[in-house]
Design a protein around this motif. Sequence first.
Motif, PDB file in Angstrom:
ATOM      1  N   GLU A   2     -52.199  -3.442  -9.837  1.00 19.99           N
ATOM      2  CA  GLU A   2     -52.672  -2.325 -10.900  1.00 19.99           C
ATOM      3  C   GLU A   2     -53.152  -3.259 -11.920  1.00 19.99           C
ATOM      4  N   SER A  16     -55.320  -5.367 -18.070  1.00 23.89           N
ATOM      5  CA  SER A  16     -54.189  -5.790 -17.416  1.00 23.89           C
ATOM      6  C   SER A  16     -54.127  -5.760 -16.157  1.00 23.89           C
ATOM      7  N   GLU A  18     -51.019  -6.277 -13.240  1.00 23.20           N
ATOM      8  CA  GLU A  18     -49.708  -6.366 -13.227  1.00 23.20           C
ATOM      9  C   GLU A  18     -49.182  -7.453 -12.022  1.00 23.20           C
ATOM     10  N   ASP A  19     -50.093  -7.860 -10.917  1.00 20.97           N
ATOM     11  CA  ASP A  19     -50.006  -8.136  -9.914  1.00 20.97           C
ATOM     12  C   ASP A  19     -49.909  -9.593 -10.153  1.00 20.97           C
ATOM     13  N   PRO A  72     -50.787 -13.378 -13.441  1.00 17.84           N
ATOM     14  CA  PRO A  72     -49.512 -13.547 -14.398  1.00 17.84           C
ATOM     15  C   PRO A  72     -49.014 -15.161 -14.399  1.00 17.84           C
ATOM     16  N   PRO A  77     -47.088  -9.612 -17.075  1.00 13.40           N
ATOM     17  CA  PRO A  77     -49.195  -9.176 -16.963  1.00 13.40           C
ATOM     18  C   PRO A  77     -50.098 -10.613 -17.421  1.00 13.40           C
ATOM     19  N   GLN A  79     -52.648 -10.622 -19.086  1.00 19.75           N
ATOM     20  CA  GLN A  79     -53.669  -9.757 -20.804  1.00 19.75           C
ATOM     21  C   GLN A  79     -54.652  -9.918 -21.155  1.00 19.75           C
TER      22      GLN A  79
END
Length: 271
Positions: A2, A16, A18-19, A72, A77, A79
């Motif tokens: 994501e 960002s 997320e994975d 991450p 995450p 970011q």
Amino acid sequence: MEHVSKYLTKEIKLSSYEDKLFKSDLMFDDHMLVWFISGETKIIQADKTYHFETGDIFLIPRNQLATIINYPKGGLPHQTVVMHLSAERLKHFYEKVELPQKIVPEQRLYRFSNHPLLQSCMASLVPYFDVRGEFPEEIASLKITEAISILRSIDQNVDNVLANFNEPGKVDLIGFMEKNFMFNLPLEKLGYLTGRSLSTFNRDFKKHFSTTPQKWMIDKRLELAYYHLAEKKKKAKDVYLEVGFEDLSHFSFAFKKKYGIAPTQLRSVPG
């Protein structure tokens, strides 16, 4: 995976991931100023590898080939706040500036770790990402001008990057490809960086290497992978992305086809 991006303007975004990781081979059309809120990034260039994490700020010049791997970390995450410093913006800025020294064009990456002025400038953008409606162009322009001014106050040598508006000229194709074969970019972009049209690039490549760019690059990537596995004793899962493959299974298949042994087996073979 994501990946979420929020844009204030086309030049300022909050990115960002997320994975577990995200890898891309890039050549930016603009200079990129990046501030890390969380996560880690590895940037691999032809002659150097950089590691960045929370609080780091870096400037990567345009027209530079790089493999970027985002991770991450600590349950957070990956970011970042990203600001594009376009040639158009920079030309407008430098029209009003008297340069203190002669420009010596360079393409190196600048790191500004935890610099308070630059960090406060980038952090001040974060609240705006939650504001609904169109972000005023006047504020975006002020923020970008502020960032450029801070960069120049931190290191005047940054003018050598920001005030360099030259386009790539024709370069030695053999030297360029030997240095940059691990980057997965369209042939049009590789041609542009060598100062050639796509048709001229393909013609010159066939003349020098007697094969297609795709076949030659895969072979070079496998040779580099073999070196990392056999001599550096690295693991296949740590090698395939860095040498230019997108997928571990494709890398393993190609490696076994060329060398007759799986990359996972090579590390156990006696020297």
